[in-house]
Design a protein around this motif. Structure first.
Motif, short mmCIF file in Angstrom:
data_model
loop_
_atom_site.label_atom_id
_atom_site.label_comp_id
_atom_site.label_asym_id
_atom_site.label_seq_id
_atom_site.Cartn_x
_atom_site.Cartn_y
_atom_site.Cartn_z
N ALA A 190 -7.91 -6.50 17.32
CA ALA A 190 -7.06 -7.30 18.61
C ALA A 190 -6.44 -8.52 17.92
CB ALA A 190 -8.01 -7.42 19.89
N ALA A 191 -6.88 -9.15 17.38
CA ALA A 191 -6.29 -10.33 16.68
C ALA A 191 -5.21 -9.98 15.76
CB ALA A 191 -7.48 -11.15 16.05
N LEU A 192 -5.47 -8.99 15.01
CA LEU A 192 -4.43 -8.54 13.98
C LEU A 192 -3.22 -8.11 14.87
CD1 LEU A 192 -6.46 -6.52 11.33
CD2 LEU A 192 -5.28 -8.48 10.98
N ASP A 193 -3.38 -7.24 15.96
CA ASP A 193 -2.19 -6.97 16.74
C ASP A 193 -1.53 -8.04 17.32
OD1 ASP A 193 -0.47 -4.97 18.17
OD2 ASP A 193 -2.11 -4.89 19.67
N ARG A 250 -8.94 -2.64 24.28
CA ARG A 250 -7.83 -3.33 23.74
C ARG A 250 -7.73 -3.08 22.18
NH1 ARG A 250 -6.81 -9.86 24.57
NH2 ARG A 250 -5.93 -8.89 26.58
N ALA A 251 -9.10 -2.94 21.71
CA ALA A 251 -9.05 -2.48 20.18
C ALA A 251 -8.64 -1.08 20.01
CB ALA A 251 -10.57 -2.58 19.80
N ALA A 252 -8.70 -0.31 20.89
CA ALA A 252 -8.25 1.21 20.67
C ALA A 252 -6.66 1.10 20.93
CB ALA A 252 -8.64 2.05 21.88
N GLU A 253 -6.29 0.27 21.70
CA GLU A 253 -4.59 0.07 21.78
C GLU A 253 -4.00 -0.65 20.28
OE1 GLU A 253 -0.76 0.04 23.13
OE2 GLU A 253 -2.44 1.17 23.69
N ALA A 254 -4.84 -1.59 20.23
CA ALA A 254 -4.44 -2.14 18.63
C ALA A 254 -4.44 -1.12 17.50
CB ALA A 254 -5.30 -3.39 18.27
N GLU A 255 -5.57 -0.13 17.51
CA GLU A 255 -5.53 0.73 16.46
C GLU A 255 -4.43 1.60 16.47
OE1 GLU A 255 -8.66 3.64 15.64
OE2 GLU A 255 -10.51 1.93 16.42
N ARG A 256 -3.86 2.03 17.69
CA ARG A 256 -2.68 2.80 17.78
C ARG A 256 -1.66 2.15 17.36
NH1 ARG A 256 1.69 3.46 20.66
NH2 ARG A 256 1.23 1.75 22.10
N ARG A 257 -1.38 0.91 17.76
CA ARG A 257 0.04 0.13 17.24
C ARG A 257 -0.11 -0.22 15.94
NH1 ARG A 257 2.35 -3.12 21.48
NH2 ARG A 257 1.99 -4.98 20.26
N ARG A 266 -16.72 2.65 23.36
CA ARG A 266 -16.00 2.56 24.47
C ARG A 266 -16.92 2.39 25.71
NH1 ARG A 266 -15.22 8.09 23.04
NH2 ARG A 266 -12.92 7.77 22.59
N GLY A 267 -16.28 1.95 26.78
CA GLY A 267 -17.32 1.70 27.88
C GLY A 267 -18.12 0.31 27.88
N GLN A 268 -18.90 0.13 28.84
CA GLN A 268 -19.85 -1.09 29.29
C GLN A 268 -21.05 -0.62 28.48
OE1 GLN A 268 -17.76 -2.96 30.05
NE2 GLN A 268 -16.54 -2.31 31.96
#
Length: 418
Positions: A24-27, A101-108, A45-47
């Motif tokens: 997330a920080a790199l993104d 958020r990390a999953a979205e960062a991975e994609r980006r 994923r998840g809680q």
């Protein structure tokens, strides 16, 4: 024929909280020209855990929080202390939003994901070969950030655990005060060796995490955690007939003065508990993990090696070692020790100290708030232990991730900390 290893600039070995924060920080720092890989057999994923920590409002975590409080309580047999935290806040963050958020960062970021456990990291000083079995390297990385749980380099002079069970409770009517969290409630029965306390994090008037925590050398059984939680629920005056347990959380976090090696080789950097992010005297970890992630991202964005600063000043690690020894040897009682800290210091100073952010003058003020004689005794005993360590440096590590507690619900063992 086996495929040649994939070349990357940065490999994250382990994909839990520490790695998720780094992604997330790199993104967030708009790092787009870096070849990144994640090596982990599980996609998180998840809680699966909840982090509680203090920080200043107005940062990248604001929109992910489940709740936050500017006031908390510390409770002992002598009464309730209401602590005003401003300009700090006490915050609760569940893992799901961090993983999302990390999953979205991975994609980006175009991250390569290897769904396997890393068996070996072979660092030749120029590249690191990441192997998922004994013979086949899958990655060749310029740098590796390793957040897998690891034991300290040698056993500590004191080896405790923070271990806990929490119930997420839903009430059929308003029973919780959403404006105030209970940080430590020491009215729980104290163990023969160690410290126990209750903990209440209300999300709203009908929904809260109620937890029983021990700082001690050994785990309890699942039934014992449930009995302790039921007793604490009754102590709070909550009617079990009006409550539903919707989730159960368990955790085990090391509390030891054994040294964790943050740089095991030139191009391998450890993060999280393995990188020294867990505060030995309390088990708190999240704030240091968050700092590590930010420091890594800033360094990479500036073209520097992804090496964060030490999680805590050396003098704080020494103070933690002395405090752990005093508690372990029963030189001070846990409720008295923590009660005096909050009684004799502004709440902000105590929280900054536990976060490793106080000045030397503030550290001296914290030290003066403890009882002198037992802490002097613990200091001399700690010095003697350090001398023995120098004379016998070959002792092997003994800390490992403890087995899950036995209970009706499968526990989520949390070694990344609150």
């Amino acid at each position: 024929m086996s495929s040649p290893p994939v070349d990357v600039d940065l490999a994250l070995v382990g994909g839990g909280g520490a790695a998720s924060l780094v992604l997330a920080a790199l993104d967030r720092h708009d790092v787009r020209d870096l070849r990144i890989a994640v090596v982990d057999p599980v996609r998180r994923r998840g809680q699966d855990r909840t982090w509680a920590f203090w920080d200043h409002p107005g940062n990248d975590l604001d929109d992910l929080l489940s709740a936050s409080w500017s006031q908390v309580e510390v409770v002992t047999a002598g009464g309730h202390r209401a602590l005003e935290l401003a300009p700090l806040r006490y915050a609760m963050l569940r893992s799901g939003p961090i993983y999302d958020r990390a999953a979205e960062a991975e994609r980006r970021l175009g991250v390569t994901r290897i769904a396997a456990a890393a068996d070996a990291l072979d660092d030749d000083g120029d590249r690191v070969l990441v192997r998922t079995d004994a013979d086949r390297p899958v990655l060749r990385a310029r740098w590796v950030l390793d957040s897998r749980p690891r034991p300290p380099r040698r056993p500590g002079r004191t080896n405790w655990l923070q271990h806990f069970r929490g119930w997420w409770l839903t009430a059929d009517r308003p029973v919780f005060d959403p404006g105030r969290a209970v940080l430590m409630d020491f009215r729980t029965p104290q163990p023969a060796r160690g410290v126990s306390f209750g903990y209440v994090l209300p999300v709203d008037s009908r929904y809260a995490l109620v937890e029983y925590t021990e700082f001690s050398p050994a785990l309890l059984t699942g039934a014992a955690y449930d009995r302790a939680l039921a007793g604490y629920r009754d102590l709070l005056g909550l009617d079990p007939a009006r409550l539903t347990v919707t989730e159960v959380e368990n955790g085990v976090i090391p509390m030891t003065d054994g040294p964790f090696v943050a740089r095991p080789s030139p191009r391998v950097v450890r993060l999280g508990t393995a990188g020294g992010a867990t505060r030995p005297s309390t088990g708190f970890t999240f704030s240091a993990m968050h700092r590590q992630a930010e420091q890594v991202a800033r360094a990479v964005a500036a073209g520097r090696p992804p090496v964060p600063a030490s999680a805590y000043p050396r003098r704080h690690r020494w103070m933690d070692a002395v405090a752990l020894r005093a508690l372990d040897r029963d030189l001070v009682g846990g409720p008295e020790f923590f009660g005096r800290l909050f009684d004799r210091n502004p709440a902000q100073r105590v929280l900054r100290f536990l976060d490793g952010a106080t000045t030397v003058a503030e550290d001296l003020a914290v030290m003066r708030s403890t009882r002198l004689r037992p802490m002097v005794t613990a200091t001399f005993a700690d010095a003697a232990g350090r001398l023995r360590d120098r004379l016998a440096p070959s002792r092997r590590p003994i800390w490992t991730v403890p087995p899950p507690v036995v209970g009706a619900d499968p526990p989520a063992v949390d070694v990344s900390g609150h």
